[in-house]
Scaffold this motif. Structure first.
Motif, PDB file in Angstrom:
ATOM      1  N   TYR A  59       0.832  -1.204   0.000  1.00 57.38           N
ATOM      2  CA  TYR A  59       0.000   0.000   0.000  1.00 57.38           C
ATOM      3  C   TYR A  59       0.864   1.250   0.000  1.00 57.38           C
ATOM      4  O   TYR A  59       1.983   1.252   0.529  1.00 57.38           O
ATOM      5  CB  TYR A  59      -0.895   0.017   1.242  1.00 57.38           C
ATOM      6  N   GLY A  60       0.301   2.318  -0.584  1.00 57.50           N
ATOM      7  CA  GLY A  60       0.948   3.603  -0.472  1.00 57.50           C
ATOM      8  C   GLY A  60       0.953   4.065   0.977  1.00 57.50           C
ATOM      9  O   GLY A  60       0.056   3.708   1.751  1.00 57.50           O
ATOM     10  N   ASP A  61       1.953   4.861   1.335  1.00 54.55           N
ATOM     11  CA  ASP A  61       2.071   5.308   2.728  1.00 54.55           C
ATOM     12  C   ASP A  61       0.834   6.058   3.200  1.00 54.55           C
ATOM     13  O   ASP A  61       0.474   6.003   4.379  1.00 54.55           O
ATOM     14  CB  ASP A  61       3.309   6.200   2.878  1.00 54.55           C
ATOM     15  N   PHE A  62       0.184   6.740   2.291  1.00 47.47           N
ATOM     16  CA  PHE A  62      -0.960   7.567   2.667  1.00 47.47           C
ATOM     17  C   PHE A  62      -2.193   6.726   3.039  1.00 47.47           C
ATOM     18  O   PHE A  62      -3.149   7.235   3.606  1.00 47.47           O
ATOM     19  CB  PHE A  62      -1.332   8.511   1.514  1.00 47.47           C
ATOM     20  N   VAL A  63      -2.159   5.448   2.726  1.00 48.26           N
ATOM     21  CA  VAL A  63      -3.332   4.600   3.009  1.00 48.26           C
ATOM     22  C   VAL A  63      -3.546   4.462   4.515  1.00 48.26           C
ATOM     23  O   VAL A  63      -4.669   4.511   5.005  1.00 48.26           O
ATOM     24  CB  VAL A  63      -3.174   3.242   2.329  1.00 48.26           C
ATOM     25  N   GLU A  64      -2.471   4.255   5.251  1.00 46.98           N
ATOM     26  CA  GLU A  64      -2.525   4.236   6.726  1.00 46.98           C
ATOM     27  C   GLU A  64      -3.595   3.279   7.254  1.00 46.98           C
ATOM     28  O   GLU A  64      -4.341   3.610   8.183  1.00 46.98           O
ATOM     29  CB  GLU A  64      -2.764   5.647   7.264  1.00 46.98           C
ATOM     30  N   GLY A  65      -3.705   2.103   6.626  1.00 51.58           N
ATOM     31  CA  GLY A  65      -4.615   1.080   7.119  1.00 51.58           C
ATOM     32  C   GLY A  65      -6.066   1.282   6.766  1.00 51.58           C
ATOM     33  O   GLY A  65      -6.926   0.512   7.214  1.00 51.58           O
ATOM     34  N   ARG A  66      -6.397   2.261   5.943  1.00 50.72           N
ATOM     35  CA  ARG A  66      -7.792   2.553   5.634  1.00 50.72           C
ATOM     36  C   ARG A  66      -8.338   1.733   4.472  1.00 50.72           C
ATOM     37  O   ARG A  66      -9.551   1.561   4.336  1.00 50.72           O
ATOM     38  CB  ARG A  66      -7.923   4.047   5.315  1.00 50.72           C
ATOM     39  N   PHE A  67      -7.453   1.273   3.586  1.00 50.30           N
ATOM     40  CA  PHE A  67      -7.882   0.567   2.367  1.00 50.30           C
ATOM     41  C   PHE A  67      -7.440  -0.886   2.426  1.00 50.30           C
ATOM     42  O   PHE A  67      -6.420  -1.224   3.028  1.00 50.30           O
ATOM     43  CB  PHE A  67      -7.259   1.210   1.128  1.00 50.30           C
ATOM     44  N   THR A  68      -8.209  -1.734   1.724  1.00 48.87           N
ATOM     45  CA  THR A  68      -7.847  -3.135   1.600  1.00 48.87           C
ATOM     46  C   THR A  68      -8.030  -3.578   0.160  1.00 48.87           C
ATOM     47  O   THR A  68      -9.116  -3.425  -0.397  1.00 48.87           O
ATOM     48  CB  THR A  68      -8.711  -4.018   2.513  1.00 48.87           C
ATOM     49  N   ILE A  69      -6.968  -4.124  -0.415  1.00 51.57           N
ATOM     50  CA  ILE A  69      -7.049  -4.675  -1.765  1.00 51.57           C
ATOM     51  C   ILE A  69      -7.264  -6.177  -1.670  1.00 51.57           C
ATOM     52  O   ILE A  69      -6.707  -6.840  -0.785  1.00 51.57           O
ATOM     53  CB  ILE A  69      -5.781  -4.338  -2.587  1.00 51.57           C
ATOM     54  N   SER A  70      -8.083  -6.703  -2.576  1.00 48.47           N
ATOM     55  CA  SER A  70      -8.321  -8.143  -2.593  1.00 48.47           C
ATOM     56  C   SER A  70      -8.546  -8.589  -4.028  1.00 48.47           C
ATOM     57  O   SER A  70      -8.820  -7.770  -4.905  1.00 48.47           O
ATOM     58  CB  SER A  70      -9.535  -8.497  -1.726  1.00 48.47           C
ATOM     59  N   ARG A  71      -8.413  -9.887  -4.242  1.00 47.82           N
ATOM     60  CA  ARG A  71      -8.619 -10.412  -5.580  1.00 47.82           C
ATOM     61  C   ARG A  71      -9.495 -11.654  -5.531  1.00 47.82           C
ATOM     62  O   ARG A  71      -9.464 -12.414  -4.558  1.00 47.82           O
ATOM     63  CB  ARG A  71      -7.285 -10.716  -6.264  1.00 47.82           C
ATOM     64  N   ASN A  72     -10.252 -11.839  -6.601  1.00 49.84           N
ATOM     65  CA  ASN A  72     -11.109 -13.008  -6.755  1.00 49.84           C
ATOM     66  C   ASN A  72     -10.718 -13.642  -8.078  1.00 49.84           C
ATOM     67  O   ASN A  72     -11.160 -13.214  -9.145  1.00 49.84           O
ATOM     68  CB  ASN A  72     -12.580 -12.592  -6.747  1.00 49.84           C
ATOM     69  N   ASN A  73      -9.865 -14.639  -8.009  1.00 52.76           N
ATOM     70  CA  ASN A  73      -9.323 -15.222  -9.239  1.00 52.76           C
ATOM     71  C   ASN A  73     -10.374 -15.911 -10.118  1.00 52.76           C
ATOM     72  O   ASN A  73     -10.341 -15.739 -11.344  1.00 52.76           O
ATOM     73  CB  ASN A  73      -8.180 -16.177  -8.911  1.00 52.76           C
ATOM     74  N   PRO A  74     -11.306 -16.668  -9.549  1.00 49.54           N
ATOM     75  CA  PRO A  74     -12.310 -17.290 -10.430  1.00 49.54           C
ATOM     76  C   PRO A  74     -13.127 -16.262 -11.210  1.00 49.54           C
ATOM     77  O   PRO A  74     -13.596 -16.558 -12.315  1.00 49.54           O
ATOM     78  CB  PRO A  74     -13.176 -18.086  -9.461  1.00 49.54           C
ATOM     79  N   TRP A  75     -13.295 -15.072 -10.636  1.00 49.04           N
ATOM     80  CA  TRP A  75     -14.105 -14.052 -11.297  1.00 49.04           C
ATOM     81  C   TRP A  75     -13.246 -13.007 -12.016  1.00 49.04           C
ATOM     82  O   TRP A  75     -13.786 -12.049 -12.561  1.00 49.04           O
ATOM     83  CB  TRP A  75     -15.015 -13.361 -10.284  1.00 49.04           C
ATOM     84  N   ASN A  76     -11.921 -13.180 -11.997  1.00 49.49           N
ATOM     85  CA  ASN A  76     -11.019 -12.225 -12.649  1.00 49.49           C
ATOM     86  C   ASN A  76     -11.259 -10.800 -12.185  1.00 49.49           C
ATOM     87  O   ASN A  76     -11.332  -9.864 -13.001  1.00 49.49           O
ATOM     88  CB  ASN A  76     -11.165 -12.302 -14.192  1.00 49.49           C
ATOM     89  N   ARG A  77     -11.396 -10.633 -10.895  1.00 49.02           N
ATOM     90  CA  ARG A  77     -11.675  -9.311 -10.352  1.00 49.02           C
ATOM     91  C   ARG A  77     -10.709  -8.949  -9.239  1.00 49.02           C
ATOM     92  O   ARG A  77     -10.304  -9.805  -8.443  1.00 49.02           O
ATOM     93  CB  ARG A  77     -13.099  -9.240  -9.800  1.00 49.02           C
ATOM     94  N   VAL A  78     -10.400  -7.673  -9.174  1.00 55.72           N
ATOM     95  CA  VAL A  78      -9.639  -7.125  -8.061  1.00 55.72           C
ATOM     96  C   VAL A  78     -10.451  -5.967  -7.488  1.00 55.72           C
ATOM     97  O   VAL A  78     -11.050  -5.199  -8.229  1.00 55.72           O
ATOM     98  CB  VAL A  78      -8.234  -6.669  -8.492  1.00 55.72           C
ATOM     99  N   SER A  79     -10.500  -5.901  -6.177  1.00 56.42           N
ATOM    100  CA  SER A  79     -11.319  -4.892  -5.508  1.00 56.42           C
ATOM    101  C   SER A  79     -10.472  -4.050  -4.563  1.00 56.42           C
ATOM    102  O   SER A  79      -9.406  -4.481  -4.112  1.00 56.42           O
ATOM    103  CB  SER A  79     -12.439  -5.565  -4.723  1.00 56.42           C
ATOM    104  N   LEU A  80     -10.977  -2.869  -4.287  1.00 55.85           N
ATOM    105  CA  LEU A  80     -10.332  -1.973  -3.324  1.00 55.85           C
ATOM    106  C   LEU A  80     -11.410  -1.440  -2.392  1.00 55.85           C
ATOM    107  O   LEU A  80     -12.270  -0.656  -2.811  1.00 55.85           O
ATOM    108  CB  LEU A  80      -9.624  -0.819  -4.038  1.00 55.85           C
ATOM    109  N   GLN A  81     -11.373  -1.899  -1.155  1.00 54.84           N
ATOM    110  CA  GLN A  81     -12.288  -1.394  -0.133  1.00 54.84           C
ATOM    111  C   GLN A  81     -11.641  -0.190   0.514  1.00 54.84           C
ATOM    112  O   GLN A  81     -10.539  -0.296   1.067  1.00 54.84           O
ATOM    113  CB  GLN A  81     -12.562  -2.481   0.904  1.00 54.84           C
ATOM    114  N   MET A  82     -12.327   0.933   0.460  1.00 49.26           N
ATOM    115  CA  MET A  82     -11.779   2.177   1.003  1.00 49.26           C
ATOM    116  C   MET A  82     -12.672   2.673   2.132  1.00 49.26           C
ATOM    117  O   MET A  82     -13.865   2.936   1.917  1.00 49.26           O
ATOM    118  CB  MET A  82     -11.673   3.240  -0.098  1.00 49.26           C
TER     119      MET A  82
END
Length: 115
Positions: A59-82
């Motif tokens: 994560y970028g330093d500015f994220v400071e624990g606020r965001f979470t990246i995740s991936r779903n390989n069967p669905w070919n998707r990547v998400s960012l929870q902010m």
């Protein structure tokens, strides 16, 4: 043909949350590192978060624990929870990957944090 399509942007009040999603096609998704970048008006594009094929994230330093990246390989998707969004998070957010040394970008999705 590699295609990355982002969704989930919008207007949110400070302290609110958004979830961005990127649908990928044209790549063997499970072997690729996926990333989110952002670019605010008048600023350079910067890395928000990345996730490797094994699921390791950075994560970028500015994220400071606020965001979470995740991936779903069967669905070919990547998400960012902010969460705990701030006005300075206002930017266009882009999905990114590389294949054979070539960068691929989505069209971007606008995130605006304002009261």
């Amino acid at each position: 043909q590699v295609r990355l399509v982002e969704s989930g942007g919008g207007l949110v009040q400070p302290g609110g949350s958004l979830r961005l999603s990127c649908a990928a096609s044209g790549i063997n998704f499970k072997i690729h590192t996926m990333a989110w970048y952002r670019q605010a008006v008048g600023k350079e594009r910067e890395l928000v978060a990345s996730i490797s094929s094994s699921g390791s994230s950075t994560y970028g330093d500015f994220v400071e624990g606020r965001f979470t990246i995740s991936r779903n390989n069967p669905w070919n998707r990547v998400s960012l929870q902010m969460n705990s969004l701030k006005p300075e998070d206002t930017a266009i957010y882009y999905c990114h990957t590389t294949r054979q040394g070539i960068s691929f970008w989505g069209q971007g999705t606008q995130v605006t944090v304002s009261s």
